[in-house]
Scaffold this motif. Structure first.
Motif, PDB file in Angstrom:
ATOM      1  N   GLN A 622      -4.672  -1.297  -0.195  1.00 56.07           N
ATOM      2  CA  GLN A 622      -5.203  -1.659   0.179  1.00 56.07           C
ATOM      3  C   GLN A 622      -6.338  -1.852   0.662  1.00 56.07           C
ATOM      4  O   GLN A 622      -7.343  -2.772   0.607  1.00 56.07           O
ATOM      5  N   CYS A 623      -7.583  -0.774  -0.210  1.00 54.98           N
ATOM      6  CA  CYS A 623      -8.725  -0.810  -0.689  1.00 54.98           C
ATOM      7  C   CYS A 623      -8.943  -1.617  -1.477  1.00 54.98           C
ATOM      8  O   CYS A 623     -10.110  -2.295  -2.146  1.00 54.98           O
ATOM      9  N   THR A 624      -7.654  -2.143  -2.517  1.00 48.60           N
ATOM     10  CA  THR A 624      -7.524  -2.940  -3.772  1.00 48.60           C
ATOM     11  C   THR A 624      -8.092  -4.941  -3.110  1.00 48.60           C
ATOM     12  O   THR A 624      -8.777  -5.074  -3.804  1.00 48.60           O
ATOM     13  N   LEU A 625      -6.984  -4.509  -2.171  1.00 51.71           N
ATOM     14  CA  LEU A 625      -6.536  -5.966  -1.121  1.00 51.71           C
ATOM     15  C   LEU A 625      -8.104  -6.608  -0.242  1.00 51.71           C
ATOM     16  O   LEU A 625      -8.668  -7.089  -0.243  1.00 51.71           O
ATOM     17  N   SER A 626      -8.224  -4.894   0.195  1.00 55.45           N
ATOM     18  CA  SER A 626      -9.931  -5.643   0.792  1.00 55.45           C
ATOM     19  C   SER A 626     -11.212  -5.573  -0.493  1.00 55.45           C
ATOM     20  O   SER A 626     -12.284  -6.547  -0.145  1.00 55.45           O
ATOM     21  N   ASP A 627     -11.267  -5.175  -1.626  1.00 50.48           N
ATOM     22  CA  ASP A 627     -11.785  -5.384  -2.410  1.00 50.48           C
ATOM     23  C   ASP A 627     -12.101  -6.524  -2.738  1.00 50.48           C
ATOM     24  O   ASP A 627     -13.238  -7.032  -3.227  1.00 50.48           O
ATOM     25  N   GLN A 628     -10.985  -7.328  -2.593  1.00 48.69           N
ATOM     26  CA  GLN A 628     -10.873  -8.903  -3.159  1.00 48.69           C
ATOM     27  C   GLN A 628     -11.567 -10.062  -2.608  1.00 48.69           C
ATOM     28  O   GLN A 628     -11.297 -11.486  -2.789  1.00 48.69           O
ATOM     29  N   LEU A 629     -11.316  -9.374  -1.226  1.00 44.27           N
ATOM     30  CA  LEU A 629     -12.087 -10.115  -0.045  1.00 44.27           C
ATOM     31  C   LEU A 629     -13.854 -10.387  -0.739  1.00 44.27           C
ATOM     32  O   LEU A 629     -14.308 -10.393   0.300  1.00 44.27           O
ATOM     33  N   LEU A 630     -14.203  -9.370  -1.154  1.00 45.06           N
ATOM     34  CA  LEU A 630     -16.309  -8.518  -1.328  1.00 45.06           C
ATOM     35  C   LEU A 630     -16.453 -10.172  -1.795  1.00 45.06           C
ATOM     36  O   LEU A 630     -15.437 -11.143  -2.676  1.00 45.06           O
ATOM     37  N   PRO A 631     -17.513 -10.628  -1.265  1.00 40.76           N
ATOM     38  CA  PRO A 631     -18.477 -11.664  -1.803  1.00 40.76           C
ATOM     39  C   PRO A 631     -18.832 -12.040  -3.147  1.00 40.76           C
ATOM     40  O   PRO A 631     -18.510 -13.252  -3.514  1.00 40.76           O
ATOM     41  N   LYS A 632     -18.430 -10.953  -3.920  1.00 38.57           N
ATOM     42  CA  LYS A 632     -18.763 -11.253  -5.487  1.00 38.57           C
ATOM     43  C   LYS A 632     -17.868 -11.549  -6.119  1.00 38.57           C
ATOM     44  O   LYS A 632     -17.739 -11.951  -7.436  1.00 38.57           O
ATOM     45  N   HIS A 633     -17.077 -11.379  -5.376  1.00 43.45           N
ATOM     46  CA  HIS A 633     -15.328 -12.491  -6.708  1.00 43.45           C
ATOM     47  C   HIS A 633     -15.244 -12.990  -5.418  1.00 43.45           C
ATOM     48  O   HIS A 633     -14.417 -13.703  -6.288  1.00 43.45           O
ATOM     49  N   GLY A 654      -5.679 -23.286 -21.142  1.00 43.61           N
ATOM     50  CA  GLY A 654      -4.525 -22.686 -20.277  1.00 43.61           C
ATOM     51  C   GLY A 654      -5.246 -20.893 -20.250  1.00 43.61           C
ATOM     52  O   GLY A 654      -3.849 -20.385 -19.607  1.00 43.61           O
ATOM     53  N   GLU A 655      -6.383 -20.929 -19.598  1.00 46.45           N
ATOM     54  CA  GLU A 655      -6.154 -19.726 -19.433  1.00 46.45           C
ATOM     55  C   GLU A 655      -5.752 -19.743 -17.556  1.00 46.45           C
ATOM     56  O   GLU A 655      -5.580 -20.406 -16.826  1.00 46.45           O
ATOM     57  N   PRO A 656      -5.128 -18.656 -17.809  1.00 46.80           N
ATOM     58  CA  PRO A 656      -4.420 -18.568 -15.910  1.00 46.80           C
ATOM     59  C   PRO A 656      -5.242 -18.798 -15.247  1.00 46.80           C
ATOM     60  O   PRO A 656      -6.045 -17.922 -15.114  1.00 46.80           O
ATOM     61  N   GLU A 657      -5.110 -19.753 -13.711  1.00 50.88           N
ATOM     62  CA  GLU A 657      -5.868 -19.708 -12.804  1.00 50.88           C
ATOM     63  C   GLU A 657      -5.745 -17.729 -11.915  1.00 50.88           C
ATOM     64  O   GLU A 657      -4.562 -17.367 -12.415  1.00 50.88           O
ATOM     65  N   ARG A 658      -6.826 -17.865 -11.588  1.00 49.22           N
ATOM     66  CA  ARG A 658      -7.180 -16.163 -10.708  1.00 49.22           C
ATOM     67  C   ARG A 658      -6.394 -16.448  -9.537  1.00 49.22           C
ATOM     68  O   ARG A 658      -6.342 -17.654  -8.556  1.00 49.22           O
ATOM     69  N   GLU A 659      -5.288 -15.285  -9.256  1.00 48.22           N
ATOM     70  CA  GLU A 659      -4.749 -15.446  -7.785  1.00 48.22           C
ATOM     71  C   GLU A 659      -5.901 -15.291  -6.906  1.00 48.22           C
ATOM     72  O   GLU A 659      -6.748 -14.636  -6.371  1.00 48.22           O
ATOM     73  N   LYS A 660      -5.257 -16.267  -5.971  1.00 46.74           N
ATOM     74  CA  LYS A 660      -5.848 -15.889  -4.282  1.00 46.74           C
ATOM     75  C   LYS A 660      -6.215 -14.572  -3.590  1.00 46.74           C
ATOM     76  O   LYS A 660      -4.553 -13.962  -3.948  1.00 46.74           O
ATOM     77  N   PRO A 661      -6.676 -14.076  -2.649  1.00 47.16           N
ATOM     78  CA  PRO A 661      -6.517 -12.896  -1.689  1.00 47.16           C
ATOM     79  C   PRO A 661      -5.679 -13.723  -0.782  1.00 47.16           C
ATOM     80  O   PRO A 661      -5.450 -15.092  -0.296  1.00 47.16           O
ATOM     81  N   GLY A 662      -4.573 -13.013  -0.848  1.00 51.87           N
ATOM     82  CA  GLY A 662      -3.276 -12.721   0.477  1.00 51.87           C
ATOM     83  C   GLY A 662      -2.461 -13.975   0.068  1.00 51.87           C
ATOM     84  O   GLY A 662      -0.715 -13.648   0.233  1.00 51.87           O
ATOM     85  N   VAL A 663      -2.192 -13.561  -1.851  1.00 48.27           N
ATOM     86  CA  VAL A 663      -0.440 -14.127  -2.101  1.00 48.27           C
ATOM     87  C   VAL A 663       0.378 -13.382  -2.172  1.00 48.27           C
ATOM     88  O   VAL A 663       1.485 -13.911  -1.978  1.00 48.27           O
ATOM     89  N   GLU A 664       0.101 -12.024  -2.354  1.00 49.84           N
ATOM     90  CA  GLU A 664       1.052 -10.777  -2.229  1.00 49.84           C
ATOM     91  C   GLU A 664       2.281 -11.326  -1.341  1.00 49.84           C
ATOM     92  O   GLU A 664       3.225 -10.222  -0.576  1.00 49.84           O
ATOM     93  N   SER A 665       1.499 -11.333   0.452  1.00 47.82           N
ATOM     94  CA  SER A 665       2.128 -11.528   2.142  1.00 47.82           C
ATOM     95  C   SER A 665       2.804 -12.311   1.364  1.00 47.82           C
ATOM     96  O   SER A 665       3.803 -12.198   2.209  1.00 47.82           O
ATOM     97  N   SER A 743     -14.695  -0.436   1.603  1.00 42.19           N
ATOM     98  CA  SER A 743     -13.280   0.747   0.998  1.00 42.19           C
ATOM     99  C   SER A 743     -13.426   1.828   2.719  1.00 42.19           C
ATOM    100  O   SER A 743     -12.065   1.735   2.962  1.00 42.19           O
ATOM    101  N   VAL A 744     -14.545   2.142   3.388  1.00 42.08           N
ATOM    102  CA  VAL A 744     -13.872   3.295   4.274  1.00 42.08           C
ATOM    103  C   VAL A 744     -12.820   2.619   5.783  1.00 42.08           C
ATOM    104  O   VAL A 744     -12.152   2.733   6.035  1.00 42.08           O
ATOM    105  N   ARG A 745     -13.469   1.483   5.384  1.00 37.72           N
ATOM    106  CA  ARG A 745     -12.933   0.623   7.147  1.00 37.72           C
ATOM    107  C   ARG A 745     -11.381   0.425   6.900  1.00 37.72           C
ATOM    108  O   ARG A 745     -10.873   0.185   7.679  1.00 37.72           O
ATOM    109  N   ALA A 746     -11.456   0.032   5.414  1.00 35.17           N
ATOM    110  CA  ALA A 746     -10.057  -0.684   5.317  1.00 35.17           C
ATOM    111  C   ALA A 746      -9.022   1.082   5.165  1.00 35.17           C
ATOM    112  O   ALA A 746      -7.878   0.752   5.375  1.00 35.17           O
TER     113      ALA A 746
END
Length: 1136
Positions: A622-633, A654-665, A743-746
């Motif tokens: 969950q912290c990893t998923l939450s980290d994806q939503l940080l402004p820096k990304h 040919g550079e792979p397109e970066r997956e957006k947060p939420g794709v895992e759902s 991270s703590v909130r996650a």
């Protein structure tokens, strides 16, 4: 009453069988413990391993049971020295053997009496009599067998007797018989076979009566399944009908016990195997079911080998030996799979039974028999597996490894819990059954008896009267029932009516026997439910006897996610352990009790650890998923969008397109299972187990499974929070507060979801952990995020500010890196802007921010101490300057005499920087608290704003302290006042002399003078240029405004001086000094004159005590206006 023959009642058969069976178990316990002690080098009596006594022991064993003391003085000399200790320490062992001998005498006497009385045995009629008789035979056989397995028995008995003879001049009076018994029973079964020749008729009759019971019990799983055994829902129309049987007590009789009766019984009366087909059939069926039998606890008896060894020496037994070999092959090839299938069937049957009874507990009344049958069947299968897995005689071990055994034990525990919980329901049912049906039927049977002697008639009438007098009201009133007397009377009556030539023979009135057996079962449902649970489902054998297998089963259970929901059955089994103790062996109670406590603690701890690890893994995900939503990304996504609009080529093709947060759902298939799904499933299964019981009692101790999880979560949460700071002392790297907060909130969101699985107070975990994190050290003495961040901000960020690598930008309300040769490893703005400071305040809370403030103030107080030293060094010059500010020439001359002018300004700037950082922290704290507790903060603010001017300073300081804790700015900083007032005067002459308060006050005044007269020197510094863009100076001298105001306010509060007067004096001196540089012609000296002029405006703007009118009277406002104009013009030209 005199009669020619001894009456059955005078033989006391029932009483003797009851007492001897109980004593036999006690003797087995004691002999078993002696065997285990002698087998353990640590517990073995020291005399058996003493090198000095080795020759004496060998001599005694060789000569046993003879006693020769006269001609062997040399060998026995050492024995003479130790005799008193030997007598003392071996007495318990010796007299246990004597007790065994006495027990043997009593058993033999009772067996002879039974033969003489020609007692009739039939397990289906006189159940108690037959069962107790067979139990006694097996207990006696088992006892003599285990006794023969104690290798040191001759050494112990011999040593004790020799010591006795040396002490008292004669052997112990029991020794000759005891010694002979030990020699006679070297091969116990062979001796017992001879001994039981006269008892063959009685024993074989009792055993053959099992032909109605044992084959019916020893069926395959398919036969059970076809008969829909133990199913309540197979015939819904009969669901409420009471479960009936002509042989009620035989239905839940232990299969293990019956097999022991048959195997040992037919070994002792083996002649009947040749003459009776029913006996041979029973014998062969028992031999095909097991390869080994339980003697006592973990002592086993390998059936086939022992029987073959005994029969091989008997002429004409070749056929029996072939039968044994055939049965052994059958047992080795089929018994394992047969018992495996039985366990498989019982798992589903017990699950169905437990589920139905949980929904409809009223069915426990009519279907109580099913419950005890299910428990007994399951217990037999578990013990069979345990025994055979430990004594495998087959290469393939798959049949002896059951990864689902925990499930079977769990359903047993569930049924036991139902019986304990709904005991009153069962009592109500059976009280009505006894009084309304059983009493009536029994009365009719008694009335129809053709012959009924007086003694028997009295007993039967008392049965009817006892049952008739029962009522439901007794259950409702909580009356304690006790039918032990009735059951013992029935046992006596069985004995009276089973002897030959009895006036009322039970063999002729079998219906009476079967009816009474049913009634006895019904009485047990009223007053002996706990005893019935122990009788049918006690698994105390797991204790110290199979603890390795027990622990292995537990580990297998935890490793298999589908079985982890049943793991609570292992701690629950620890509640059984004390039932294996016996009053004849009290010394093992503590050992077994401690073992049960340690196992229960270990199981619950492992379960909590496993749950904690699963929760930690979920938190990490969950912290990893939450980290994806940080402004820096989002920067990369934004740049791609911008480039797309401007149609620029983006990166490599040919550079792979970066997956957006939420794709895992997004699921394309329901069968697709992610790692997070697996973790949640495993956690829900394990949490079901932890939440299954609120607490469990083990040997007068209460365990609460949920508390284990809570404590583990607290420890892990604490470690995780500190770990997520990613503080590296070597490189001085640390996580940004905003990222840590995310991270703590996650983490906390995941922990909060645990309340959906387990009834625990997760808020308590948060309070305990997060409040500890607001302190300098946690409860274990480990550093917290408060200490880590405080240390980092002081030692890393603010130190770099002092070194000139970072500046405080008031316009941005942040510290910003300055371009320097050595680039810093971190960006100061990313750690000190408003959002980061608010995140820091959220994490540390008011307590942590107070600690941060106190640490900052400690640094300020050390700087003030150094400043005071410099004042003391220049005291005379400063005193003159204080009064000569209107004499320019004299002031210029005095100024040249001053030393450490740059040091004063530098230290004051450092103080200003620290105070600026603190004001950022306080502002962030105020913003955070205003969101969390707006009403409380507004009340504190109102309180602070309305302090009357005439209020006592102590009271005012208390209000300021409250306000400061809420992050509100105060005219006088209470933390700074506390830090400076607790500070000891500097080291120089102040340490050597007692400084008067007046002198301290004077030093404080002169410090302000020193700073005021030193300000003009800043104009010559190239870095002193004011930048309108940042609303400050790159060398942080704009922070002097805050330092001067705060230090003055604090010092003159401590010394009870007038803050306003002292600041006016400072303003007069400072303006006078700065006006002088307007007359200077040296361009180097006055290069940043206008930038320094602005300091006066900043000081007045910052101060709650000074006004612009006051400044106008000292320093013309036109100069300030021109200064602002000049610096802005200079800034524009520089930018151009």
């Amino acid at each position: 009453m005199s009669r020619g023959v001894i009456q059955p009642s005078q033989q006391k058969l029932a009483e003797k069988l009851t007492i001897l069976n109980d004593r036999g178990i006690g003797m087995l316990t004691r002999v078993y413990n002696i065997k285990k002690a002698c087998g353990d080098p640590k517990a073995k009596p020291s005399y058996l391993v003493d090198k000095n006594l080795e020759s004496a022991v060998k001599f005694i064993v060789r000569k046993f049971p003879a006693v020769e003391t006269r001609n062997n003085n040399q060998q026995l000399a050492q024995l003479q020295k130790e005799k008193s200790e030997i007598l003392k320490n071996l007495a318990l062992y010796y007299f246990t053997f004597v007790d065994v001998m006495e027990f043997k005498d009593h058993v033999c006497e009772l067996l002879n009496t039974i033969d003489a009385c020609q007692v009739f045995f039939d397990i289906t009629v006189n159940f108690d009599l037959t069962k107790n008789y067979l139990d006694l035979v097996v207990t006696y056989t088992t006892l003599m067998t285990i006794l023969s397995r104690i290798e040191e028995r001759k050494a112990i008995i011999g040593l004790y007797n020799y010591a006795h003879e040396m002490t008292h001049g004669a052997s112990d009076r029991e020794y000759p018989r005891l010694g002979q018994m030990i020699v006679d029973y070297e091969n116990p079964l062979k001796k017992l076979m001879e001994e039981f020749v006269p008892h063959g008729k009685s024993l074989s009759d009792a055993l053959i009566s099992l032909q109605m019971v044992y084959p019916r019990r020893n069926l395959s799983a398919d036969q059970w399944r076809n008969a829909q055994l133990l199913s309540l829902i197979s015939a819904p129309s009969t669901m409420l009908n009471p479960a009936q049987s002509d042989t009620m007590p035989c239905e839940y009789l232990s299969l293990d016990a019956m097999e022991k009766w048959i195997v040992f019984g037919f070994i002792l009366c083996h002649a009947v195997l040749n003459s009776d087909a029913a006996a041979l059939s029973l014998w062969k069926l028992a031999l095909q079911s097991s390869t080994c039998l339980c003697l006592f606890r973990d002592e086993v008896f390998h059936v086939h080998k022992a029987a073959e060894d005994l029969f091989v020496n008997i002429r004409g037994y070749n056929k029996r030996i072939n039968d044994i070999r055939e049965c052994k092959e059958q047992a080795l090839s089929h018994a394992g799979s047969m018992h495996r299938e039985r366990r498989k069937f019982l798992r589903s049957a017990l699950k169905e039974l437990a589920t139905v009874l949980a929904d409809q507990p009223g069915l426990l009344g009519p279907k109580a028999l099913f419950v005890f049958m299910a428990l007994s069947f399951a217990r037999d299968e578990i013990i069979w597996l345990l025994r055979h897995a430990d004594n495998i005689q087959k290469k393939s071990t798959d049949d002896f490894i059951d990864k689902h055994i925990a499930e079977l034990i769990f359903y047993m525990e569930e049924l036991r819990a139902h019986v304990r919980k709904y005991g009153p329901v069962m009592q109500r049912y059976y009280v009505q059954y006894l009084s309304g049906f059983d009493a009536v039927v029994l009365n009719e049977l008694v009335q129809n008896l053709s012959v009924c002697p007086e003694d028997e008639s009295i007993i039967m009438s008392s049965f009817v009267n006892t049952m008739t007098s029962l009522s439901v009201k007794q259950v409702e009133d909580g009356e304690v029932f006790d039918f032990r007397g009735l059951r013992l009377d029935w046992f006596r009556l069985q004995a009276y009516t089973s002897v030959s030539k009895a006036s009322l023979g039970i063999a002729d009135h079998k219906e009476l026997g079967k009816m009474m057996n049913t009634i006895i079962f019904h009485t047990k449902m009223v007053d002996s439910l706990v005893e019935m649970l122990v009788e049918t489902s006690d698994l105390s054998i797991f204790c110290s006897f199979y603890s390795r297998a027990f622990e292995k089963m537990f580990q297998q259970c935890l490793e298999l996610p589908s079985q982890s929901r049943h793991s609570i059955c292992f701690p629950l089994l620890c509640t059984h352990f004390m039932s294996c103790t016996h009053e004849l062996c009290p010394e093992e109670r503590h050992h077994i009790g401690d073992r049960s406590l340690s196992l229960c603690n270990m199981f619950l701890d492992e379960m909590a650890k496993q749950a904690r690890n699963l929760i930690t893994d979920i938190c990490t995900e969950q912290c990893t998923l939450s980290d994806q939503l940080l402004p820096k990304h989002c920067a990369k996504t934004i740049s791609q969008a911008v480039n797309k609009k401007s149609k620029k080529a983006t990166g490599k093709k040919g550079e792979p397109e970066r997956e957006k947060p939420g794709v895992e759902s997004m699921r394309k298939n329901r069968l697709l299972v992610t790692n997070l799904d697996k973790l949640h499933t495993a956690l829900s299964e394990l949490c079901f187990s932890i939440n299954y019981v609120p607490n469990l009692a083990v040997w007068e101790h209460t365990f609460t499974p949920r508390e284990y999880l809570t404590s583990h979560l607290e420890i892990r949460f604490t470690k995780s929070i500190v770990g997520m700071t990613m503080y590296n002392q070597a490189t001085q790297e640390i996580a940004k507060p905003s990222e840590l907060l995310t991270s703590v909130r996650a983490y906390m969101t995941v922990l909060q979801s645990i309340e959906n699985y387990v009834t625990i107070d997760i808020t308590r975990v948060f309070n305990n952990v997060l409040l500890q994190q607001t302190q300098h050290l946690d409860s274990h003495g480990e550093p917290t995020i408060t200490s880590l961040y405080t240390n980092w901000y002081l030692e890393t960020l603010l130190r770099q500010v002092s070194n000139g690598h970072i500046a405080y930008f008031p316009a941005m309300k942040a510290f910003v890196n300055l371009p320097t040769e050595n680039e810093l490893t971190f960006n100061a703005e990313e750690y000190s802007d408003i959002s980061e400071m608010r995140s820091l305040s959220e994490l540390l809370g008011p307590y942590g921010m107070k600690f941060l403030s106190e640490s900052l103030m400690w640094h300020i107080s050390s700087q003030v101490a150094e400043l005071k030293k410099l004042v003391v060094e220049n005291m005379e010059v400063l005193t003159q300057m204080r009064t000569s500010f209107d004499k320019p020439e004299h002031m210029a001359a005095l100024f040249k005499k001053l030393t450490s002018v740059d040091s004063v300004l530098k230290r004051m700037t450092i103080i200003g920087v620290i105070l600026s950082f603190r004001s950022l922290a306080q502002e962030a704290l105020r913003d955070v608290l205003s969101c969390h507790i707006p009403f409380l903060v507004s009340s504190v603010e109102d309180f602070k704003d309305h302090i009357p001017r005439e209020t006592d300073m102590k009271v005012a300081m208390n209000v300021y302290e409250l306000s400061s804790a809420a992050g509100l700015p105060c005219e006088i900083d209470p933390a700074l006042v506390v830090a400076l007032s607790s500070q000891k005067s500097g080291e120089t002459r102040m340490q050597k002399e007692n400084i008067s308060p007046e002198e301290e006050y004077k030093i404080a005044c002169l410090l302000m003078v020193f700073v005021a007269v030193s300000l003009p020197t800043l104009a010559s510094n190239v870095m002193s240029q004011y930048s309108p863009a940042i609303e400050g100076h790159c060398n942080n001298i704009h922070c002097l405004a805050k330092a001067i105001n705060q230090i003055a306010a604090a010092l003159f509060t401590i010394h009870k001086g007038s803050i306003e007067d002292r600041l006016k004096e400072f303003l007069a001196l400072a303006s006078s000094s700065l006006l002088k540089i307007g007359q200077e012609t040296d361009k180097m000296t006055t290069r940043n004159r206008e930038s320094v002029y602005l300091l006066l405006d900043m000081i007045v703007q910052e101060s709650p005590f000074l006004t612009m009118d006051l400044l106008e009277s000292c320093f013309p406002y036109v100069l300030l206006r021109n200064a602002y104009h000049a610096v802005y013009k200079q800034s524009i030209s520089a930018n151009a």
